[in-house]
Write a protein that holds these residues in place. Structure first.
Motif, PDB file in Angstrom:
ATOM      1  N   ARG A 129      23.085  55.006  25.839  1.00  0.00           N
ATOM      2  CA  ARG A 129      23.679  56.206  25.592  1.00  0.00           C
ATOM      3  C   ARG A 129      24.580  56.774  26.828  1.00  0.00           C
ATOM      4  O   ARG A 129      25.608  57.433  26.544  1.00  0.00           O
ATOM      5  CB  ARG A 129      22.739  57.253  25.023  1.00  0.00           C
ATOM      6  CG  ARG A 129      22.165  57.081  23.509  1.00  0.00           C
ATOM      7  CD  ARG A 129      21.178  57.709  22.957  1.00  0.00           C
ATOM      8  NE  ARG A 129      20.739  57.561  21.749  1.00  0.00           N
ATOM      9  CZ  ARG A 129      19.754  58.178  21.239  1.00  0.00           C
ATOM     10  NH1 ARG A 129      19.062  59.450  21.634  1.00  0.00           N
ATOM     11  NH2 ARG A 129      19.405  57.705  20.097  1.00  0.00           N
ATOM     12  N   LEU A 130      23.918  56.736  27.904  1.00  0.00           N
ATOM     13  CA  LEU A 130      24.197  57.367  29.239  1.00  0.00           C
ATOM     14  C   LEU A 130      26.044  56.448  29.578  1.00  0.00           C
ATOM     15  O   LEU A 130      26.635  56.892  30.283  1.00  0.00           O
ATOM     16  CB  LEU A 130      23.668  57.412  30.326  1.00  0.00           C
ATOM     17  CG  LEU A 130      22.923  58.614  30.395  1.00  0.00           C
ATOM     18  CD1 LEU A 130      21.876  58.473  31.474  1.00  0.00           C
ATOM     19  CD2 LEU A 130      23.419  59.859  30.427  1.00  0.00           C
ATOM     20  N   ALA A 131      25.902  55.079  29.159  1.00  0.00           N
ATOM     21  CA  ALA A 131      26.788  54.252  29.834  1.00  0.00           C
ATOM     22  C   ALA A 131      28.199  54.374  29.423  1.00  0.00           C
ATOM     23  O   ALA A 131      28.980  54.383  30.600  1.00  0.00           O
ATOM     24  CB  ALA A 131      26.490  52.686  29.287  1.00  0.00           C
ATOM     25  N   PRO A 132      28.737  54.953  28.211  1.00  0.00           N
ATOM     26  CA  PRO A 132      29.843  55.175  27.907  1.00  0.00           C
ATOM     27  C   PRO A 132      30.454  56.369  28.584  1.00  0.00           C
ATOM     28  O   PRO A 132      31.615  56.418  29.347  1.00  0.00           O
ATOM     29  CB  PRO A 132      30.092  55.188  26.501  1.00  0.00           C
ATOM     30  CG  PRO A 132      28.881  54.801  25.875  1.00  0.00           C
ATOM     31  CD  PRO A 132      27.698  54.958  27.018  1.00  0.00           C
ATOM     32  N   GLY A 133      29.627  57.436  28.968  1.00  0.00           N
ATOM     33  CA  GLY A 133      30.324  58.573  29.343  1.00  0.00           C
ATOM     34  C   GLY A 133      29.921  58.939  30.977  1.00  0.00           C
ATOM     35  O   GLY A 133      30.737  59.824  31.402  1.00  0.00           O
ATOM     36  N   ARG A 134      28.988  58.175  31.550  1.00  0.00           N
ATOM     37  CA  ARG A 134      28.569  58.459  32.955  1.00  0.00           C
ATOM     38  C   ARG A 134      29.911  58.140  33.745  1.00  0.00           C
ATOM     39  O   ARG A 134      30.204  59.178  34.817  1.00  0.00           O
ATOM     40  CB  ARG A 134      27.431  57.576  33.384  1.00  0.00           C
ATOM     41  CG  ARG A 134      27.148  58.058  34.813  1.00  0.00           C
ATOM     42  CD  ARG A 134      25.731  57.099  35.354  1.00  0.00           C
ATOM     43  NE  ARG A 134      24.677  57.157  34.704  1.00  0.00           N
ATOM     44  CZ  ARG A 134      23.803  57.979  35.115  1.00  0.00           C
ATOM     45  NH1 ARG A 134      24.108  58.773  36.238  1.00  0.00           N
ATOM     46  NH2 ARG A 134      22.475  58.007  34.573  1.00  0.00           N
ATOM     47  N   PRO A 135      30.584  57.099  33.627  1.00  0.00           N
ATOM     48  CA  PRO A 135      31.777  57.085  34.556  1.00  0.00           C
ATOM     49  C   PRO A 135      32.802  58.191  34.454  1.00  0.00           C
ATOM     50  O   PRO A 135      33.292  58.530  35.583  1.00  0.00           O
ATOM     51  CB  PRO A 135      32.489  55.549  33.999  1.00  0.00           C
ATOM     52  CG  PRO A 135      31.179  54.877  33.506  1.00  0.00           C
ATOM     53  CD  PRO A 135      30.454  55.863  32.757  1.00  0.00           C
ATOM     54  N   LEU A 136      33.178  58.601  33.242  1.00  0.00           N
ATOM     55  CA  LEU A 136      34.199  59.543  32.891  1.00  0.00           C
ATOM     56  C   LEU A 136      33.531  61.024  33.759  1.00  0.00           C
ATOM     57  O   LEU A 136      34.347  61.510  33.980  1.00  0.00           O
ATOM     58  CB  LEU A 136      34.271  59.808  31.296  1.00  0.00           C
ATOM     59  CG  LEU A 136      34.806  58.511  30.814  1.00  0.00           C
ATOM     60  CD1 LEU A 136      34.503  58.797  29.230  1.00  0.00           C
ATOM     61  CD2 LEU A 136      36.127  58.214  31.058  1.00  0.00           C
ATOM     62  N   LEU A 137      32.039  61.023  33.477  1.00  0.00           N
ATOM     63  CA  LEU A 137      31.768  62.471  34.225  1.00  0.00           C
ATOM     64  C   LEU A 137      31.881  62.493  35.565  1.00  0.00           C
ATOM     65  O   LEU A 137      32.113  63.472  36.147  1.00  0.00           O
ATOM     66  CB  LEU A 137      30.098  62.495  33.803  1.00  0.00           C
ATOM     67  CG  LEU A 137      29.574  63.676  34.202  1.00  0.00           C
ATOM     68  CD1 LEU A 137      30.213  65.007  33.553  1.00  0.00           C
ATOM     69  CD2 LEU A 137      28.194  63.935  33.758  1.00  0.00           C
ATOM     70  N   VAL A 138      31.450  61.319  36.360  1.00  0.00           N
ATOM     71  CA  VAL A 138      31.707  61.011  37.850  1.00  0.00           C
ATOM     72  C   VAL A 138      33.158  61.242  38.135  1.00  0.00           C
ATOM     73  O   VAL A 138      33.356  61.836  39.118  1.00  0.00           O
ATOM     74  CB  VAL A 138      31.080  59.992  38.239  1.00  0.00           C
ATOM     75  CG1 VAL A 138      31.436  59.199  39.559  1.00  0.00           C
ATOM     76  CG2 VAL A 138      29.661  59.616  37.917  1.00  0.00           C
ATOM     77  N   ALA A 139      33.969  60.721  37.463  1.00  0.00           N
ATOM     78  CA  ALA A 139      35.400  60.917  37.594  1.00  0.00           C
ATOM     79  C   ALA A 139      35.807  62.432  37.203  1.00  0.00           C
ATOM     80  O   ALA A 139      36.482  62.890  38.353  1.00  0.00           O
ATOM     81  CB  ALA A 139      36.213  60.337  36.712  1.00  0.00           C
ATOM     82  N   LEU A 140      35.364  62.991  36.558  1.00  0.00           N
ATOM     83  CA  LEU A 140      35.674  64.452  36.553  1.00  0.00           C
ATOM     84  C   LEU A 140      35.108  65.161  37.606  1.00  0.00           C
ATOM     85  O   LEU A 140      35.765  66.157  38.095  1.00  0.00           O
ATOM     86  CB  LEU A 140      34.970  64.990  35.119  1.00  0.00           C
ATOM     87  CG  LEU A 140      35.615  66.295  34.641  1.00  0.00           C
ATOM     88  CD1 LEU A 140      36.903  66.368  34.307  1.00  0.00           C
ATOM     89  CD2 LEU A 140      34.782  66.730  33.432  1.00  0.00           C
ATOM     90  N   ALA A 141      33.814  64.870  38.070  1.00  0.00           N
ATOM     91  CA  ALA A 141      33.277  65.666  39.072  1.00  0.00           C
ATOM     92  C   ALA A 141      33.866  65.335  40.454  1.00  0.00           C
ATOM     93  O   ALA A 141      34.031  66.102  41.139  1.00  0.00           O
ATOM     94  CB  ALA A 141      31.811  65.431  39.007  1.00  0.00           C
ATOM     95  N   ALA A 142      34.418  64.298  40.567  1.00  0.00           N
ATOM     96  CA  ALA A 142      35.261  64.005  41.881  1.00  0.00           C
ATOM     97  C   ALA A 142      36.709  64.197  41.789  1.00  0.00           C
ATOM     98  O   ALA A 142      37.232  63.931  42.885  1.00  0.00           O
ATOM     99  CB  ALA A 142      35.151  62.232  42.094  1.00  0.00           C
ATOM    100  N   GLY A 143      37.065  65.100  40.665  1.00  0.00           N
ATOM    101  CA  GLY A 143      38.378  65.558  40.514  1.00  0.00           C
ATOM    102  C   GLY A 143      39.375  64.341  40.467  1.00  0.00           C
ATOM    103  O   GLY A 143      40.587  64.707  40.332  1.00  0.00           O
ATOM    104  N   ASP A 144      38.878  63.249  39.881  1.00  0.00           N
ATOM    105  CA  ASP A 144      39.838  62.180  39.562  1.00  0.00           C
ATOM    106  C   ASP A 144      40.241  62.106  38.012  1.00  0.00           C
ATOM    107  O   ASP A 144      40.995  61.339  37.592  1.00  0.00           O
ATOM    108  CB  ASP A 144      39.333  60.845  39.759  1.00  0.00           C
ATOM    109  CG  ASP A 144      39.098  60.557  41.314  1.00  0.00           C
ATOM    110  OD1 ASP A 144      39.836  61.049  42.140  1.00  0.00           O
ATOM    111  OD2 ASP A 144      38.037  60.079  41.751  1.00  0.00           O
TER     112      ASP A 144
END
Length: 362
Positions: A49-64
């Motif tokens: 369940r985490l797999a689809p959203g985790r990369p997007l969340l990391v990108a959001l937190a990194a400012g990307d």
């Protein structure tokens, strides 16, 4: 002489006991294996369940991330978001600036704060405590007001979480309610919970504490004086000096002396030295001596050196330790006292203080 006769154990009972033990061990083994299997299954399901959203969340937190990333996260299926939400909340404590604002915006769009406000009224204390923590992390309209209500919750853990959450919000409106947790007659909270929250709130908290410094109850005045020192309210030093000099309660004056030592205000040295006079209570004299040493004022050396020979053991002991804390001038005075043959008591205290002082030889 016939041999002694021991107890007779029925063979059937023995076999039954062994069989029962085997069954219990097998049941424990099955339960252990089942628990491990279930845990692995749960973790694997959560990872999927985490797999689809985790990369997007990391990108959001990194400012990307851009608005499209935020939109994709905001429209994730509920099951995926339930797995991802704790990760997003945990990130907030490590982020600042725009990255933190982006995660907060995501949580607001997913209704985290609104849900926390609703959960804060639930019957189960664990649910209310979790909701209070979320309100402190996410904030939002109504968060401070709801957390203030939770400061009076019937469950002490919920009250403690609410106090910490108010500290995280740093809302000036939280200052007076937090001070009431120390000074009010209701459900009080311990110092170690309230003090960090007040320190985070900042100047409004100091103002609220000073406003309670004239409370008619000496126990309240003592807690206020202690709190001003613990939160580092340097601008309250003049008020604490007046408390030290004028308050009718010895306990309140003692707490004021301790707070002044923590604040390290040079202007407090003379009032503290006056509080070491022989007519003062021994506990206050020892506390004032310790505070004078903590401030490190060289002009305190003669007074403290005289106190090392005080008939009150704890006063003399504390004065010697305070001299060591002052620095070279205090250490020099201790060395003179350590060799004073006509003052054996002072010499003993001085040698002990020199022995405990780091990097100092007696």
């Amino acid at each position: 002489m016939p041999p002694p006769v021991g107890p007779v154990v029925d063979r059937g009972v023995l076999v039954g006991a062994v069989a029962g033990l085997v069954v219990v061990l097998l049941a424990l083994a099955v339960a252990l294996l089942t628990g491990r299997w279930w845990r692995r299954r749960t973790e694997a399901r959560r990872a999927r369940r985490l797999a689809p959203g985790r990369p997007l969340l990391v990108a959001l937190a990194a400012g990307d991330g851009d608005d499209a990333v935020l939109d994709r996260l905001a429209t994730l299926p509920r099951a995926q978001w339930r797995a991802l939400e704790p990760v997003a909340v945990s990130m907030l404590g490590k982020l600042r600036g725009g990255a933190r604002a982006a995660i907060v915006a995501l949580l607001e769009r997913r209704g985290t704060a609104v849900r926390a406000l609703h959960d804060s009224r639930r019957r189960r204390p664990t649910v209310r405590a979790r909701a209070a923590h979320l309100l402190g992390v996410v904030g939002g309209p109504g968060a401070t007001a709801r957390l203030v209500v939770l400061l009076a919750d019937r469950d002490p853990d919920v009250r403690a979480v609410a106090a910490r959450a108010l500290g995280r919000l740093r809302d000036p409106l939280a200052a007076q309610p937090l001070v009431r947790c120390l000074t009010g007659p209701g459900r009080a909270l311990p110092h170690h919970v309230v003090m960090p929250a007040l320190a985070r709130v900042g100047p409004p908290a100091r103002s609220a504490l000073v406003a309670s410094a004239d409370h008619p109850d000496p126990a309240v005045r003592a807690r206020v004086a202690e709190a001003l020192g613990l939160i580092g309210a340097v601008d309250a030093a003049p008020r604490l000096v007046r408390t030290l000099q004028e308050d009718p309660s010895a306990e309140v004056r003692l707490r004021a002396a301790r707070a002044l030592g923590r604040l390290g205000t040079p202007s407090a040295v003379d009032p503290l030295l006056a509080a070491t006079a022989a007519h003062e209570p021994p506990a206050l004299r020892a506390t004032a001596a310790h505070a004078s040493g903590a401030i490190g004022a060289r002009r305190a050396v003669p007074v403290l050196a005289a106190l090392v020979d005080d008939p009150q053991h704890w006063v003399a002991h504390t004065a010697a330790a305070a001299l060591a804390a002052i620095g070279p001038e205090g250490v020099a005075a201790l060395r003179d006292l350590a060799h004073a043959a006509d003052r054996p008591g002072a010499a003993a205290h001085a040698r002990e203080a020199l022995g405990k002082a780091p990097g100092v030889a007696a």
